[in-house]
Design a protein around this motif. Structure first.
Motif, mmCIF file in Angstrom:
data_model
loop_
_atom_site.group_PDB
_atom_site.id
_atom_site.type_symbol
_atom_site.label_atom_id
_atom_site.label_comp_id
_atom_site.label_asym_id
_atom_site.label_seq_id
_atom_site.Cartn_x
_atom_site.Cartn_y
_atom_site.Cartn_z
ATOM 1 N N THR A 101 0.852 -1.185 0.000
ATOM 2 C CA THR A 101 0.000 0.000 0.000
ATOM 3 C C THR A 101 0.883 1.229 0.000
ATOM 4 O O THR A 101 1.799 1.346 0.820
ATOM 5 C CB THR A 101 -0.921 0.031 1.236
ATOM 6 O OG1 THR A 101 -1.694 -1.175 1.282
ATOM 7 C CG2 THR A 101 -1.875 1.216 1.179
ATOM 8 N N SER A 121 1.881 5.379 0.231
ATOM 9 C CA SER A 121 1.651 6.432 1.219
ATOM 10 C C SER A 121 2.043 7.755 0.593
ATOM 11 O O SER A 121 2.585 7.810 -0.502
ATOM 12 C CB SER A 121 2.450 6.165 2.498
ATOM 13 O OG SER A 121 3.845 6.165 2.227
ATOM 14 N N THR A 161 2.140 12.342 1.824
ATOM 15 C CA THR A 161 2.398 13.336 2.862
ATOM 16 C C THR A 161 1.076 13.928 3.312
ATOM 17 O O THR A 161 0.228 14.269 2.479
ATOM 18 C CB THR A 161 3.296 14.464 2.320
ATOM 19 O OG1 THR A 161 4.508 13.893 1.824
ATOM 20 C CG2 THR A 161 3.610 15.468 3.410
ATOM 21 N N ILE A 200 -3.100 3.806 4.599
ATOM 22 C CA ILE A 200 -2.410 4.869 3.858
ATOM 23 C C ILE A 200 -2.248 6.121 4.704
ATOM 24 O O ILE A 200 -1.175 6.733 4.744
ATOM 25 C CB ILE A 200 -3.183 5.191 2.558
ATOM 26 C CG1 ILE A 200 -3.110 4.008 1.592
ATOM 27 C CG2 ILE A 200 -2.643 6.452 1.892
ATOM 28 C CD1 ILE A 200 -4.099 4.092 0.445
ATOM 29 N N LEU A 201 -3.309 6.513 5.394
ATOM 30 C CA LEU A 201 -3.245 7.735 6.189
ATOM 31 C C LEU A 201 -2.294 7.574 7.370
ATOM 32 O O LEU A 201 -1.530 8.487 7.700
ATOM 33 C CB LEU A 201 -4.651 8.099 6.676
ATOM 34 C CG LEU A 201 -4.952 9.585 6.912
ATOM 35 C CD1 LEU A 201 -4.581 10.427 5.696
ATOM 36 C CD2 LEU A 201 -6.414 9.784 7.267
ATOM 37 N N LYS A 233 0.346 5.502 7.547
ATOM 38 C CA LYS A 233 1.704 5.484 6.997
ATOM 39 C C LYS A 233 2.153 6.891 6.618
ATOM 40 O O LYS A 233 3.306 7.270 6.843
ATOM 41 C CB LYS A 233 1.769 4.558 5.783
ATOM 42 C CG LYS A 233 1.671 3.072 6.127
ATOM 43 C CD LYS A 233 1.623 2.204 4.874
ATOM 44 C CE LYS A 233 2.916 2.270 4.080
ATOM 45 N NZ LYS A 233 2.886 1.322 2.928
ATOM 46 N N SER A 234 1.239 7.657 6.073
ATOM 47 C CA SER A 234 1.565 9.025 5.673
ATOM 48 C C SER A 234 1.852 9.907 6.884
ATOM 49 O O SER A 234 2.542 10.925 6.764
ATOM 50 C CB SER A 234 0.412 9.624 4.857
ATOM 51 O OG SER A 234 0.183 8.865 3.680
ATOM 52 N N ASP A 269 -0.604 -4.297 8.011
ATOM 53 C CA ASP A 269 -1.813 -4.352 7.201
ATOM 54 C C ASP A 269 -2.470 -5.722 7.323
ATOM 55 O O ASP A 269 -2.020 -6.705 6.736
ATOM 56 C CB ASP A 269 -1.458 -4.049 5.742
ATOM 57 C CG ASP A 269 -2.679 -3.949 4.844
ATOM 58 O OD1 ASP A 269 -3.773 -4.374 5.268
ATOM 59 O OD2 ASP A 269 -2.541 -3.450 3.711
ATOM 60 N N TYR A 314 -6.032 5.287 -2.246
ATOM 61 C CA TYR A 314 -4.960 6.295 -2.358
ATOM 62 C C TYR A 314 -5.408 7.466 -3.231
ATOM 63 O O TYR A 314 -5.251 8.639 -2.844
ATOM 64 C CB TYR A 314 -3.705 5.659 -2.943
ATOM 65 C CG TYR A 314 -2.559 6.617 -3.140
ATOM 66 C CD1 TYR A 314 -1.685 6.918 -2.094
ATOM 67 C CD2 TYR A 314 -2.356 7.228 -4.377
ATOM 68 C CE1 TYR A 314 -0.639 7.810 -2.274
ATOM 69 C CE2 TYR A 314 -1.311 8.120 -4.565
ATOM 70 C CZ TYR A 314 -0.455 8.405 -3.518
ATOM 71 O OH TYR A 314 0.577 9.300 -3.705
ATOM 72 N N ILE A 319 -3.977 13.807 1.500
ATOM 73 C CA ILE A 319 -2.559 13.514 1.362
ATOM 74 C C ILE A 319 -2.071 14.065 0.021
ATOM 75 O O ILE A 319 -2.854 14.234 -0.914
ATOM 76 C CB ILE A 319 -2.236 11.995 1.449
ATOM 77 C CG1 ILE A 319 -2.906 11.216 0.313
ATOM 78 C CG2 ILE A 319 -2.567 11.428 2.807
ATOM 79 C CD1 ILE A 319 -2.438 9.768 0.207
#
Length: 327
Positions: free
Chosen positions: A30, A32, A34, A69-70, A72-73, A80, A316, A325
């Protein structure tokens, strides 16, 4: 929402409590980015190690991937565990701490996990009741719910809609008795919040004079119901209100105008110990929850189920499009 019977939860709890459980997930890679926009100023999660779960149907995997994703960002180290086979296994994984964050549905928790007999008709009161009881009994925190309500209803195809002008479940009686045919899952026929109760509520009792004979029921798998309804193999098809195939197949989801079906608003559920350590999780996911309407999640579901895209890619792209992101 798609939950097995409560007894299955109890069986799995006994089975899994005495040993490590192999969740059989298929997390995969997955991406990521910023943090941006309304979450750009949220305190980062550097050093946090968080396991994210989901059940194994499209909408759940999408929500799980958004969460991965959020996180990790924001700098977290994420495990996961999306795509856990079955609601009961996913719930038990969170109860025993293998999963720390997972999206759930208010109706599922109230009726299946917390073992109540009847739903609460008001969606906010249903959420509050679930939030308070699950926190008190299981140390699980339910963040504010999404507007989306992934509940049941019946759908009809374009020809039926045009012929009878039906938009609501209370209008099913406008269809001649011989044509009141239903495509349903086997579980939906017997569960208390399913076909039998719905038909009784709308004055068409199952198997009784003037109602719906069992010969008018066609039992199919979930995915096949949508196609069968679109092709006219049955007049009414059991559907989930946030499923992308409703629009893709030009079906009309009928309004539950007597509010028979339980409310299944989605909410991100977090173990209390994790949220106590990282309270910024509330602010990180608040903008996501607010944006998840029925229309939005149905479109995202369709990108997976109809267009064949990977859930992680869809999640994403949506987070980027919403300015949450930056890639």
């Amino acid at each position: 929402m798609r939950a097995p019977l409560a007894t299955l939860v109890a069986i799995l709890a006994l089975t899994l409590s005495g040993c490590g459980i192999g969740l059989g997930t298929a997390g995969g890679y997955t991406a990521s980015g910023t943090l941006a926009g309304p979450v750009a100023g949220v305190k980062r999660l550097d050093g946090a190690s968080i396991a994210v779960g989901s059940k194994n149907f499209t909408e759940q995997v999408l929500l799980g991937k958004m969460t991965v994703i959020l996180l990790k960002s924001a700098g977290a180290d994420v495990k996961d565990l999306t795509n856990i086979p079955g609601s009961a296994a996913a719930r038990q994984a969170q109860l025993v701490g293998q999963v720390q964050m997972m999206w759930e549905y208010t109706g599922t928790a109230w009726l299946t996990y917390l073992n109540h007999d009847k739903p609460i008709a008001n969606s906010h009161k249903q959420y509050v009741a679930v939030r308070d009881e699950d926190l008190a009994e299981n140390d699980l925190v339910w963040l504010p719910p999404t507007p989306m309500n992934d509940t049941y209803t019946m759908a009809i195809n374009q020809a039926t809609a045009k012929k009878y002008g039906i938009t609501k479940l209370s209008q099913m009686s406008k269809v001649p008795a011989a044509d009141r045919t239903f495509c349903v899952e086997s579980e939906f026929t017997d569960r208390p919040d399913g076909l039998k109760g719905m038909l009784q509520t709308y004055g068409l009792p199952l198997g009784e004079s003037g109602g719906i004979p069992r010969s008018n029921l066609l039992t199919l798998q979930t995915g096949a119901i949508y196609d069968a309804t679109a092709k006219g193999q049955c007049t009414f098809g059991e559907v989930f209100t946030t499923d992308g195939r409703i629009n893709a197949l030009h079906l009309t989801a009928l309004q539950d105008d007597k509010s028979f079906f339980p409310k299944y608003n989605g909410s991100l559920v977090i173990r209390k110990d994790l949220l106590t350590e990282y309270p910024q999780l509330t602010d990180l996911f608040a903008p996501v929850s607010k944006r998840l309407t029925n229309k939005v999640i149905a479109q995202l579901n369709a990108e997976v189920d109809v267009d064949g895209r990977e859930p992680g890619d869809v999640a994403y792209d949506w987070l980027v499009s919403e300015g949450l992101i930056a890639g």
